[in-house]
Design an enzyme around this catalytic site. Structure first.
Site, short mmCIF file in Angstrom:
data_model
loop_
_atom_site.label_atom_id
_atom_site.label_comp_id
_atom_site.label_asym_id
_atom_site.label_seq_id
_atom_site.Cartn_x
_atom_site.Cartn_y
_atom_site.Cartn_z
N PRO A 230 39.53 33.17 41.76
CA PRO A 230 38.69 34.24 42.42
C PRO A 230 38.13 35.16 41.27
O PRO A 230 37.06 36.14 41.87
CB PRO A 230 39.54 34.82 43.35
CG PRO A 230 41.08 34.82 42.69
CD PRO A 230 40.78 33.38 42.13
N PHE A 231 38.34 35.55 40.05
CA PHE A 231 38.00 36.40 39.22
C PHE A 231 37.45 35.73 37.89
O PHE A 231 37.83 36.23 36.67
CB PHE A 231 38.96 37.64 38.78
CG PHE A 231 39.31 38.26 40.22
CD1 PHE A 231 38.36 39.19 40.62
CD2 PHE A 231 40.45 38.23 40.83
CE1 PHE A 231 38.68 39.95 41.86
CE2 PHE A 231 40.84 38.78 41.85
CZ PHE A 231 40.02 39.69 42.40
N SER A 232 36.76 34.84 37.93
CA SER A 232 36.14 33.92 36.81
C SER A 232 34.99 34.55 36.34
O SER A 232 34.48 35.55 37.00
CB SER A 232 35.72 32.43 37.31
OG SER A 232 36.77 31.62 37.55
N GLU A 248 43.67 37.36 38.58
CA GLU A 248 44.16 38.83 38.75
C GLU A 248 43.33 39.74 38.65
O GLU A 248 42.48 40.13 37.96
CB GLU A 248 45.07 38.90 37.61
CG GLU A 248 45.81 40.13 37.98
CD GLU A 248 47.07 40.32 36.92
OE1 GLU A 248 47.88 41.47 36.91
OE2 GLU A 248 47.45 39.52 36.16
N LYS A 264 53.17 39.03 38.53
CA LYS A 264 54.55 39.09 37.65
C LYS A 264 55.29 38.11 38.13
O LYS A 264 55.89 38.25 39.35
CB LYS A 264 55.15 40.35 37.55
CG LYS A 264 54.57 41.05 36.40
CD LYS A 264 54.92 40.48 34.95
CE LYS A 264 54.16 40.83 33.74
NZ LYS A 264 53.66 39.81 32.86
#
Length: 442
Positions: A230-232, A248, A264
């Protein structure tokens, strides 16, 4: 003054459109990999910034962020047409290197800095293309100050976009730059620091590298297919390219509401559904991984508390499972309400770098990382994302990321070390996290 929105044909794959705007210079793609689910609902891309902010020699981190704040104010905020509010209209797009922390804190200088990357690079853009993968809609979004002729040029470019990829190949296999014995020695040193009371947890990473030839955007396309996250992101500069496939979120801020989502706890995926489910359940039930996660939750509660209103910091989500093509992760969420005297750049200054990739306590952890990791982290464990003119911000933690420079690719894998960690298991975790990326390019 309103943003101008022009609806475009929806494309789940943003890369053809990105290739069309790439010649405008300094292109940036924030890519949800078309997941269509929160937090990866939107993809955003732009190119040809009005200006670029990088640290000058002798500047402190807060001075750099002040210049960025002034650049955003100069561009100015705009309003959304009724019913069409999107996450980002105009503002800053770019990255913050892990080493930007050196401009915020006093840290030793022991590790080798061999990648030529600025500690921060944020372009100020007055247009973007946003795709909503949930509604399956795309728009060209233009700030009121954008010249009409440029808007016409952009529409023409995007109308002729094609999926063409030039060649790319590795000329050597990825290899670890640190021996297993050196990793073991660093692990043992961390155990000494933990038992001596210096720290509770240290994130220890190792770097891999390979020689290559060809277009790094083609490499990104292969990685995107193999490991959608989702955070490419993909960013390009004449001196380097950044290929990021992060799961993340570091910090988001919208209408003063703040969220951070630390990861984590990790398990590899199973070879069949039964084994995969067992590994996920093992992670969810692991006291060690829960304790490791909770340490970072407490650290981030403290970091958010520096700029959030008293009593507003909450933990609405603790020890949730997120699954990706190569790993299961344990994820928590910490939220807060930004205090009225602060803005998102104050929030960033008070929380950078993310605690999930340093350890606890943070400053001592960064000192130990500098002592034990032989090379600087560069982009790895920094952040990529946007900071909008209206005070919205969304930044990732740039893990699962590669830097391309001088026909070489650099890649990092790491994990949190606590008192009951086992060296071999932690070493294998660093490989598990990046193996899918290495395999996709092999």
């Amino acid at each position: 003054m309103y943003y101008t929105l022009t609806e475009l044909p929806y494309a789940a794959d943003p890369l053809p459109g990105f290739a069309a705007i790439r010649p405008l210079g300094l292109p940036v793609l924030l890519d949800s990999a078309a997941s269509g689910r929160q937090p990866g609902r939107y993809s955003i891309m732009s190119a040809g910034p009005l200006s670029r902010v990088r640290p000058a020699v002798g500047e402190s981190g807060r001075e750099v962020l002040d210049r960025l704040r002034n650049a955003l104010h100069t561009l100015g905020s705009a309003r959304w047409p009724d019913g069409e509010a999107l996450p980002f209209g105009a503002g800053a797009l770019g990255f913050i290197s892990y080493d930007f922390a050196r401009l915020l804190e006093q840290l030793p200088a022991d590790a080798q800095a061999d990648i030529r990357l600025p500690r921060l690079q944020m372009g100020v853009y007055d247009w973007n293309v946003t795709s909503d993968h949930q509604q399956k809609r795309s728009w060209l979004v233009c700030h009121p100050q954008l010249e009409p002729g440029l808007r016409t040029e952009l529409l023409e470019r995007l109308d002729s976009a094609e999926a063409t990829y030039r060649g790319f190949r590795l000329t050597t296999a990825f290899s670890a730059e640190q021996s297993r014995q050196d990793y073991q020695s660093a692990f043992e040193r961390i155990q000494h620091y933990i038992h001596a009371g210096d720290c509770y947890q240290i994130n220890l990473a190792q770097r891999f590298s390979a020689h290559c030839q060809g277009d790094p955007l083609t490499a990104y396309q292969r990685l995107r297919s193999a490991c959608p996250t989702p955070f490419s992101a993909y960013l390009e500069d004449p001196g380097f390219s950044i290929l990021c496939h992060s799961p993340e979120r570091f910090l988001s801020c919208r209408d003063g509401m703040v969220e951070t989502r630390p990861i984590k706890g990790t398990r590899k995926r199973g070879s069949n559904p039964e084994q995969d489910r067992a590994l996920a359940e093992e992670l969810l039930a692991s006291p060690k991984d829960q304790a490791e996660n909770l340490m970072i939750v407490d650290l981030l509660r403290n970091d958010l508390g520096r700029t959030c209103a008293v009593g507003s910091v909450k933990v609405p989500e603790l020890f949730s499972l997120e699954t990706y093509p190569n790993v299961h992760h344990l994820v928590s969420s910490i939220t807060g309400q930004l205090a009225p005297e602060y803005d998102p750049l104050d929030l960033l200054a008070g929380a950078f770098p993310g605690g999930s990739i340093t350890g606890a306590p943070k400053i001592r952890a960064m000192q130990i990382i500098e002592e034990l990791e032989p090379v600087r982290r560069s982009l790895y464990c920094g952040s990529i994302g946007y900071i909008g003119c209206e005070g919205q911000m969304d930044l990732n933690i740039s893990i699962r990321s590669l830097v391309h420079q001088d026909d070489r690719l650099y890649l990092w894998g790491g994990g949190g070390i606590v008192a009951d960690s086992q060296a071999e298991a932690e070493y294998q975790e660093t490989l598990t996290k990046v193996q899918v990326l290495m395999d996709a390019l092999a």
